[in-house]
Design a protein around this motif. Structure first.
Motif, mmCIF file in Angstrom:
data_model
loop_
_atom_site.group_PDB
_atom_site.id
_atom_site.type_symbol
_atom_site.label_atom_id
_atom_site.label_comp_id
_atom_site.label_asym_id
_atom_site.label_seq_id
_atom_site.Cartn_x
_atom_site.Cartn_y
_atom_site.Cartn_z
ATOM 1 N N THR A 72 71.976 3.237 52.882
ATOM 2 C CA THR A 72 71.932 4.243 53.947
ATOM 3 C C THR A 72 70.767 5.201 53.807
ATOM 4 O OG1 THR A 72 73.438 5.628 52.680
ATOM 5 C CG2 THR A 72 74.405 4.172 54.335
ATOM 6 N N PHE A 90 78.042 -0.130 52.047
ATOM 7 C CA PHE A 90 76.738 -0.475 52.602
ATOM 8 C C PHE A 90 75.822 -1.016 51.514
ATOM 9 C CE2 PHE A 90 77.612 2.840 56.037
ATOM 10 C CZ PHE A 90 77.972 1.883 56.977
ATOM 11 N N ARG A 133 72.799 -2.977 52.576
ATOM 12 C CA ARG A 133 72.417 -2.133 53.709
ATOM 13 C C ARG A 133 72.451 -0.677 53.268
ATOM 14 N NH1 ARG A 133 71.237 -6.582 55.390
ATOM 15 N NH2 ARG A 133 72.137 -7.615 57.152
#
Length: 79
Positions: free
Chosen positions: A78, A71, A76
């Motif tokens: 978390t 991620f 992206r």
């Protein structure tokens, strides 16, 4: 598959995953199905041989650590 909207159910079925989702909370707990879904969209980034569909805590933690790094790599985070 209680608790999942019909649209999500149809989408999951369309992915032709290696395991069908019967109990989402349990089935996604190991991170394996998340990885498999990501591999459908980003096969150049997600290598399924790095993940294990297991119920042992240490393997689940390993899967989630690997997913967390993926991620971040995909911008992206978390947290």
């Amino acid at each position: 598959m209680a608790g999942l909207p019909r649209e999500i159910l149809k989408w999951l079925q369309s992915l032709d995953l290696s395991y069908s989702v019967k109990n989402p909370k349990r089935d996604f707990a190991s991170g394996f199905l998340f990885a498999e879904i990501l591999s459908k969209y980003k096969p150049e980034v997600v290598k399924m041989h790095a993940f294990d569909n297991a119920s042992e805590l240490n393997r689940k933690e390993s899967n989630w650590e690997h997913l967390s790094r993926l991620f971040e790599k995909l911008n992206r985070p978390t947290s």
